[in-house]
Design a protein around this motif. Structure first.
Motif, PDB file in Angstrom:
ATOM      1  N   LEU A  16       0.820  -1.209   0.000  1.00 43.33           N
ATOM      2  CA  LEU A  16       0.000   0.000   0.000  1.00 43.33           C
ATOM      3  C   LEU A  16       0.852   1.255   0.000  1.00 43.33           C
ATOM      4  O   LEU A  16       0.465   2.276  -0.585  1.00 43.33           O
ATOM      5  N   GLU A  17       2.008   1.202   0.625  1.00 42.14           N
ATOM      6  CA  GLU A  17       2.912   2.344   0.610  1.00 42.14           C
ATOM      7  C   GLU A  17       3.326   2.683  -0.827  1.00 42.14           C
ATOM      8  O   GLU A  17       3.486   3.841  -1.185  1.00 42.14           O
ATOM      9  N   LEU A  18       3.443   1.678  -1.668  1.00 36.68           N
ATOM     10  CA  LEU A  18       3.864   1.887  -3.053  1.00 36.68           C
ATOM     11  C   LEU A  18       2.698   2.158  -3.997  1.00 36.68           C
ATOM     12  O   LEU A  18       2.746   3.083  -4.802  1.00 36.68           O
ATOM     13  N   VAL A  19       1.638   1.363  -3.922  1.00 33.95           N
ATOM     14  CA  VAL A  19       0.577   1.439  -4.931  1.00 33.95           C
ATOM     15  C   VAL A  19      -0.794   1.775  -4.368  1.00 33.95           C
ATOM     16  O   VAL A  19      -1.761   1.830  -5.125  1.00 33.95           O
ATOM     17  N   GLY A  20      -0.913   1.999  -3.083  1.00 33.57           N
ATOM     18  CA  GLY A  20      -2.217   2.130  -2.455  1.00 33.57           C
ATOM     19  C   GLY A  20      -2.851   3.493  -2.532  1.00 33.57           C
ATOM     20  O   GLY A  20      -3.493   3.935  -1.589  1.00 33.57           O
ATOM     21  N   GLU A  21      -2.708   4.151  -3.613  1.00 38.87           N
ATOM     22  CA  GLU A  21      -3.305   5.462  -3.808  1.00 38.87           C
ATOM     23  C   GLU A  21      -4.091   5.426  -5.118  1.00 38.87           C
ATOM     24  O   GLU A  21      -3.677   4.793  -6.081  1.00 38.87           O
ATOM     25  N   ARG A  22      -5.222   6.081  -5.123  1.00 45.64           N
ATOM     26  CA  ARG A  22      -6.150   6.012  -6.257  1.00 45.64           C
ATOM     27  C   ARG A  22      -5.480   6.191  -7.613  1.00 45.64           C
ATOM     28  O   ARG A  22      -5.659   5.389  -8.522  1.00 45.64           O
ATOM     29  N   SER A  24      -2.422   5.959  -8.565  1.00 44.77           N
ATOM     30  CA  SER A  24      -1.452   4.909  -8.888  1.00 44.77           C
ATOM     31  C   SER A  24      -2.162   3.687  -9.447  1.00 44.77           C
ATOM     32  O   SER A  24      -1.773   3.145 -10.488  1.00 44.77           O
ATOM     33  N   LEU A  25      -3.203   3.244  -8.759  1.00 50.90           N
ATOM     34  CA  LEU A  25      -3.932   2.057  -9.215  1.00 50.90           C
ATOM     35  C   LEU A  25      -4.641   2.310 -10.538  1.00 50.90           C
ATOM     36  O   LEU A  25      -4.696   1.418 -11.392  1.00 50.90           O
ATOM     37  N   LEU A  26      -5.176   3.508 -10.722  1.00 52.18           N
ATOM     38  CA  LEU A  26      -5.825   3.802 -11.998  1.00 52.18           C
ATOM     39  C   LEU A  26      -4.820   3.884 -13.140  1.00 52.18           C
ATOM     40  O   LEU A  26      -5.112   3.479 -14.270  1.00 52.18           O
ATOM     41  N   ALA A  27      -3.618   4.378 -12.875  1.00 51.11           N
ATOM     42  CA  ALA A  27      -2.571   4.375 -13.900  1.00 51.11           C
ATOM     43  C   ALA A  27      -2.199   2.942 -14.264  1.00 51.11           C
ATOM     44  O   ALA A  27      -2.036   2.620 -15.453  1.00 51.11           O
ATOM     45  N   ILE A  28      -2.088   2.077 -13.264  1.00 45.13           N
ATOM     46  CA  ILE A  28      -1.789   0.661 -13.516  1.00 45.13           C
ATOM     47  C   ILE A  28      -2.920   0.038 -14.329  1.00 45.13           C
ATOM     48  O   ILE A  28      -2.676  -0.738 -15.257  1.00 45.13           O
ATOM     49  N   ARG A  29      -4.168   0.396 -14.020  1.00 47.11           N
ATOM     50  CA  ARG A  29      -5.307  -0.095 -14.804  1.00 47.11           C
ATOM     51  C   ARG A  29      -5.146   0.283 -16.270  1.00 47.11           C
ATOM     52  O   ARG A  29      -5.311  -0.553 -17.168  1.00 47.11           O
ATOM     53  N   GLU A  30      -4.815   1.549 -16.527  1.00 45.78           N
ATOM     54  CA  GLU A  30      -4.669   2.000 -17.908  1.00 45.78           C
ATOM     55  C   GLU A  30      -3.538   1.278 -18.621  1.00 45.78           C
ATOM     56  O   GLU A  30      -3.683   0.868 -19.771  1.00 45.78           O
ATOM     57  N   ALA A  42      -3.551  10.345 -18.265  1.00 42.38           N
ATOM     58  CA  ALA A  42      -4.149  11.453 -17.514  1.00 42.38           C
ATOM     59  C   ALA A  42      -5.619  11.623 -17.885  1.00 42.38           C
ATOM     60  O   ALA A  42      -6.475  11.783 -17.000  1.00 42.38           O
ATOM     61  N   SER A  43      -5.929  11.570 -19.157  1.00 44.91           N
ATOM     62  CA  SER A  43      -7.310  11.730 -19.608  1.00 44.91           C
ATOM     63  C   SER A  43      -8.208  10.616 -19.087  1.00 44.91           C
ATOM     64  O   SER A  43      -9.310  10.867 -18.589  1.00 44.91           O
ATOM     65  N   ASN A  44      -7.744   9.376 -19.181  1.00 44.02           N
ATOM     66  CA  ASN A  44      -8.567   8.231 -18.794  1.00 44.02           C
ATOM     67  C   ASN A  44      -8.732   8.087 -17.288  1.00 44.02           C
ATOM     68  O   ASN A  44      -9.690   7.456 -16.834  1.00 44.02           O
ATOM     69  N   THR A  53       2.308  12.661 -12.588  1.00 43.83           N
ATOM     70  CA  THR A  53       3.769  12.616 -12.718  1.00 43.83           C
ATOM     71  C   THR A  53       4.400  12.051 -11.451  1.00 43.83           C
ATOM     72  O   THR A  53       5.271  11.180 -11.513  1.00 43.83           O
ATOM     73  N   THR A  54       3.957  12.525 -10.296  1.00 48.84           N
ATOM     74  CA  THR A  54       4.488  12.043  -9.016  1.00 48.84           C
ATOM     75  C   THR A  54       4.220  10.561  -8.835  1.00 48.84           C
ATOM     76  O   THR A  54       5.106   9.795  -8.429  1.00 48.84           O
ATOM     77  N   ARG A  55       3.010  10.130  -9.145  1.00 51.25           N
ATOM     78  CA  ARG A  55       2.655   8.711  -8.962  1.00 51.25           C
ATOM     79  C   ARG A  55       3.438   7.816  -9.922  1.00 51.25           C
ATOM     80  O   ARG A  55       3.918   6.753  -9.538  1.00 51.25           O
ATOM     81  N   LEU A  56       3.579   8.246 -11.166  1.00 48.23           N
ATOM     82  CA  LEU A  56       4.328   7.439 -12.129  1.00 48.23           C
ATOM     83  C   LEU A  56       5.790   7.328 -11.729  1.00 48.23           C
ATOM     84  O   LEU A  56       6.398   6.255 -11.853  1.00 48.23           O
TER      85      LEU A  56
END
Length: 148
Positions: A16-22, A24-30, A42-44, A53-56
């Motif tokens: 969760l420390e690495l990926v547990g933020e909205r 981040s998970l939505l970027a992984i989904r895309e 960003a659009s999706n 940028t920070t999450r990536l």
């Protein structure tokens, strides 16, 4: 954190420390759906450019994604899941199933089909016995949550 807090160390907390933020998970989904370019991610997702940028960057530092150049002038990058990032698809499918069951009104907004042609119904099972994972799991210290 309260002074008397003694948080339990576990892989869930580290993950969760690495990926547990909205975002981040939505970027992984895309990325799981083959979206590679920053503007489309960003659009999706609806994330602002600075937050995305920070999450990536954090996901890249954590070994979940990698940047690959696709243009030299100007230098531009695509994002790709690493093998570790691809393993997070199982987590996303499980979150999707939970959301469909507990948050969606009526029919789920998105349905996935498995390669067999049936609607995908992800289930986490024990590799050894095939039983659902939430049954029969015990903490080695006896401090674990019953049923998990």
């Amino acid at each position: 954190m309260p002074r008397n807090a003694n948080p339990r160390e576990c892989s869930i907390a580290m993950t969760l420390e690495l990926v547990g933020e909205r975002w981040s998970l939505l970027a992984i989904r895309e990325l799981s759906h083959g979206v590679r370019r920053f503007d489309q991610i960003a659009s999706n997702t609806g994330a602002s450019r600075d937050i995305l940028t920070t999450r990536l960057r954090k996901l890249e530092q954590g070994g979940v994604i990698e940047r690959r150049p696709y243009s030299d002038r100007p230098v531009r990058y695509e994002y790709h899941l690493t093998p570790a990032g691809n393993e997070l698809n199982d987590v996303l499918l499980t979150l999707l199933k939970w959301g469909d069951r507990h948050l969606a009104d009526g029919d789920p907004p998105v349905r996935f089909r498995h390669s067999c042609g049936e609607v995908l119904d992800p289930v986490v099972v024990c590799r050894a016995c095939g039983e659902p994972a939430r049954q029969g799991v015990h903490s080695p210290t006896g401090r674990g949550v019953a049923g998990f």
